[in-house]
Write an enzyme that holds these catalytic residues in place. Sequence first.
Site, short mmCIF file in Angstrom:
data_model
loop_
_atom_site.label_atom_id
_atom_site.label_comp_id
_atom_site.label_asym_id
_atom_site.label_seq_id
_atom_site.Cartn_x
_atom_site.Cartn_y
_atom_site.Cartn_z
N ASP A 174 0.80 -1.23 0.00
CA ASP A 174 0.00 0.00 0.00
C ASP A 174 0.83 1.27 0.00
OD1 ASP A 174 -2.57 -1.18 -0.08
OD2 ASP A 174 -2.34 -1.77 2.00
N ASP A 190 -6.71 -4.76 -4.68
CA ASP A 190 -6.41 -3.39 -4.25
C ASP A 190 -5.12 -2.86 -4.90
OD1 ASP A 190 -7.65 -5.18 -2.32
OD2 ASP A 190 -7.69 -3.55 -0.87
N ARG A 239 -15.90 -3.45 -2.84
CA ARG A 239 -14.78 -2.53 -2.94
C ARG A 239 -13.71 -3.10 -3.86
NH1 ARG A 239 -13.66 -1.64 2.26
NH2 ARG A 239 -11.47 -2.18 2.53
N TRP A 255 -12.03 -1.35 -7.05
CA TRP A 255 -10.59 -1.24 -7.31
C TRP A 255 -10.26 -1.75 -8.70
CZ3 TRP A 255 -9.21 2.01 -4.02
CH2 TRP A 255 -9.23 1.87 -2.64
#
Length: 385
Positions: free
Chosen positions: A102, A163, A235, A239
């Site tokens: 991330d 993600d 979600r 993404w």
Amino acid sequence: MATIFPDHILLEQAQADAMIDRAIARLDRAMPDFQDAWPAPSSEDGMYPAIGNVEWTNGFWTGMLWLAWQLRGEPRHRRAAARQIESFADRVERRIAVDHHDLGFLYTLSCTAAWRLTSDPLARAAALDAAALLLSRYDPIATVIQAWGDMRDPKQRGRMIIDCNLNLPLLWWATAETGDADYARAASAHVAQAARYLVRPDHSTFHTYYMNTETGAPCFGSTHQGFSDASCWARGQAWGIYGFALAFRHTGDPAYLTLAGRLADYMLDRLPHDGICCWDLIFTGDEDVRDSSAAAIAACGLLELAGFLPVSDAGRGRYANAAVRMLVELDRTYLAPEKGSNGILAHGVYHWPNGVGVDECCIWGDYFYLEALMRVRSDWLPYWA
């Protein structure tokens, strides 16, 4: 005067400005709490606790400050964002909580944005350091960037998650800045594997997928935050839409634009009546728990996708209008209350299986909502570009 996509969208400039005003008013009320601190990933009873620069989500707050400055030109937003760059530089230098993919979320929205907008050399150096760390998570046999944990951990080796599509722009940016093609090669290899294995034949997505790091062979898909291994976490689908559209921006490969559209169609066909997705797309009823944060991400992805389609393509209007419908509904029904909250969007979901941040504000939802408003207000160059 209409906002962008005038051939399709019926959203007037005054309406967009009013929506932006309401969002920035909520950002402003939170600013005193987060000068040298950051909001936690999700709120507790509508209030974000203050934390240090230790979470994967800290870049979203700083990114919102940069957005607010671009939208309104008020020096206080620029000062507040610039004030936090030293902390991001210190974090990557001292390797504080950076053992994950991330780094793109953290450094694209804080430091690459600062470099582009203010030419801050400290921000550039920190972002390049973060990009080098992200590149070090690339496995050359599995050709994926490992999502979490020690690269030697057998439970995490070869694990990619949907993600990561939004972390890859940091690598493409690093190649553009330095001329070192290794960053872009890793990003392009990873997104190709994501397209191949994270996307199912029906264009739903796995949250996570394991690759064999000794042979490069695919192993299996599963979920971490969705309802089940066979369901489609909302979600994650968002993404995917946004990340594959960004992959087209960076690689020029039209297959990614087509793929983003197919993921978008899957999601749009599974929305409740108000157009705001439930937390997992296995749920479609009006009584099911929504995830406003996934809707905000999806709106950005739909606008990114629509922006690359020709006016003659029917998808341009479908995707752009779906995004605007989401934004209007988020403004109408999902804004956090003016009192008793320091967030922007209520009714988000962080981690349903663990019972964390359910029906709360989520800081990425706040960020992507403001980004989407920026997109409908002007022809904006994304921080992810």
